[in-house]
Design a protein around this motif. Structure first.
Motif, PDB file in Angstrom:
ATOM      1  N   MET A 194      -8.653  -0.465  -6.129  1.00 30.84           N
ATOM      2  CA  MET A 194      -8.611  -1.696  -5.340  1.00 30.84           C
ATOM      3  C   MET A 194      -7.183  -2.193  -5.161  1.00 30.84           C
ATOM      4  SD  MET A 194      -8.231  -5.259  -5.607  1.00 30.84           S
ATOM      5  CE  MET A 194      -8.506  -5.587  -7.355  1.00 30.84           C
ATOM      6  N   TYR A 195      -6.423  -2.226  -6.260  1.00 36.14           N
ATOM      7  CA  TYR A 195      -5.051  -2.722  -6.167  1.00 36.14           C
ATOM      8  C   TYR A 195      -4.181  -1.796  -5.319  1.00 36.14           C
ATOM      9  CZ  TYR A 195      -5.694  -6.556  -9.466  1.00 36.14           C
ATOM     10  OH  TYR A 195      -6.083  -7.730 -10.059  1.00 36.14           O
ATOM     11  N   LEU A 196      -4.419  -0.504  -5.404  1.00 33.25           N
ATOM     12  CA  LEU A 196      -3.646   0.432  -4.573  1.00 33.25           C
ATOM     13  C   LEU A 196      -3.965   0.232  -3.094  1.00 33.25           C
ATOM     14  CD1 LEU A 196      -3.839   3.705  -6.697  1.00 33.25           C
ATOM     15  CD2 LEU A 196      -1.833   2.269  -6.329  1.00 33.25           C
ATOM     16  N   LYS A 197      -5.251   0.073  -2.783  1.00 28.40           N
ATOM     17  CA  LYS A 197      -5.648  -0.154  -1.390  1.00 28.40           C
ATOM     18  C   LYS A 197      -5.074  -1.462  -0.858  1.00 28.40           C
ATOM     19  CE  LYS A 197      -8.447   3.215  -0.014  1.00 28.40           C
ATOM     20  NZ  LYS A 197      -8.253   3.956   1.259  1.00 28.40           N
ATOM     21  N   CYS A 198      -4.941  -2.441  -1.742  1.00 28.83           N
ATOM     22  CA  CYS A 198      -4.408  -3.744  -1.341  1.00 28.83           C
ATOM     23  C   CYS A 198      -2.898  -3.807  -1.487  1.00 28.83           C
ATOM     24  CB  CYS A 198      -5.071  -4.848  -2.166  1.00 28.83           C
ATOM     25  SG  CYS A 198      -6.843  -5.031  -1.855  1.00 28.83           S
TER      26      CYS A 198
END
Length: 375
Positions: A235-239
């Motif tokens: 999630m953090y990588l995608k964001c």
């Protein structure tokens, strides 16, 4: 009783004729089907030669095939049971539903669903959950929703099945809405719930919601689960919050191959190529095999491409891009690097050609950070 003893008992029953006595034969068949050292096929072969076996015995054979990941034979036995005119029970239909979810054709599953309605078993929670799972595997979200709506008493397993079905079919906004309904329904969210919600947040690039879920994870002591941790990293990588993803990765107690490859790809996609290579080497040193054989190739190609950009070597850059692994992940950044090189020497026809390739590849991305692709 081990397998040799079972075969000896079978031989004795044939000699004495006891094999034709249904109660005794049923015990033998279920023993074969339940043995860790025997295949369900042995039980099935015996059962086919005995008349008068009860539903319980045939259920055990269907379940045995399921446990051996052989849904086709499980469905075949279920079909034979119906042809024999035996009265099926909720267990017969439960195992049949589970088997139908593991084969490529849904028509049999829909027929089993019809039988459940006809016989009045459809309201049982365990049956409803199996139906949800089956329709979810067939990507039938409307059917999943219908089964869910028809279930008066829903537990966390059913809610999770509904949520996962929407996420798998890319209905991410609806999935987040379902998670809110779960809270209203006083459901206690567990690790599976969190993973599905974080997947939806990743797809929507919803950092705010993802961060809220991260807080929930910490408050409810779910942050030690590797699947939850991997979902948070993703999630953090995608964001585009690489620093937070890195903190989670570094503090993980146990990492699996998904943890490593997600973080390596995150570094690579954000142009931290030396960090990606360092992490890859560390992964290798720990004898962890990457789930994509091209992972290292892709990182190396990007390093070459960026090197070509820094040196202004247009010819080499074109050859590097042309030799990029066919099954690799050509990202937007790879095309942008080459396009910027063409732009520096005013090769606008080549820039436009790169733009066309990006559209075909489905990686085109317009933002102020990439303005140099346009003449």
């Amino acid at each position: 009783m081990d397998i040799d003893q079972l075969h000896q008992v079978h031989a004795n029953m044939i000699t004495t004729g006891l094999i034709h006595h249904p109660p005794a034969a049923s015990k033998l068949v279920t023993s074969f089907a339940g043995s860790l050292h025997s295949k369900t096929r042995n039980a099935h072969l015996i059962a086919k030669k005995v008349e008068g076996l009860d539903t319980y015995t045939w259920n055990r054979i269907i379940k045995g095939y399921l446990e051996e990941s052989d849904p086709k034979n499980a469905i075949l036995v279920y079909t034979c049971v119906k042809k024999m005119g035996l009265k099926v029970d909720s267990y017969t239909l439960l195992f049949a539903v589970k088997a139908c979810g593991l084969v490529p054709e849904i028509c049999e599953g829909e027929q089993v669903h019809g039988q459940l309605y006809k016989l009045g078993f459809v309201s049982e929670l365990i049956i409803q959950t199996a139906l949800l799972t089956m329709y979810g595997l067939f990507d039938k979200v409307r059917c999943v929703q219908q089964v869910f709506d028809e279930t008066p008493h829903r537990d966390i397993v059913m809610w999770n099945s509904l949520l996962a079905a929407y996420v798998q079919q890319d209905y991410h906004s609806q999935a987040l809405a379902i998670s809110h309904e779960m809270v209203k329904d006083n459901m206690k969210l567990n690790e599976m719930t969190v993973v599905s919600i974080l997947s939806a947040c990743s797809a929507l690039r919803d950092l705010r919601m993802g961060t809220m879920i991260h807080g929930f994870v910490i408050r409810n002591s779910l942050d030690m689960d590797v699947f939850v941790q991997n979902a948070l990293i993703g999630m953090y990588l995608k964001c585009e919050s690489l620093s937070k993803a890195r903190v989670i990765f570094q503090t993980m107690g146990a990492r699996n191959v998904v943890s490593w490859t997600s973080m390596i790809n995150g570094f690579s996609d954000n142009n931290y190529l030396s960090e990606a290579l360092d992490l890859f080497r560390e992964m290798e040193s720990r004898n962890i095999k990457p789930d994509e054989i091209t992972l290292l190739d892709e990182i190396i190609w990007r390093i070459f491409l960026r090197g070509c950009q820094s040196q202004g070597d247009l010819g080499l850059a074109s050859r590097v891009m042309g030799n990029f692994p066919e099954h690799g992940r050509r990202g937007c950044e790879d095309y942008i690097l080459l396009s910027n090189l063409y732009a520096t020497v005013a090769e606008w026809d080549c820039v436009n050609e790169i733009r066309k390739k990006m559209k075909v590849a489905g990686v085109i991305k317009w933002s102020p950070g990439y303005s140099s692709i346009q003449p």
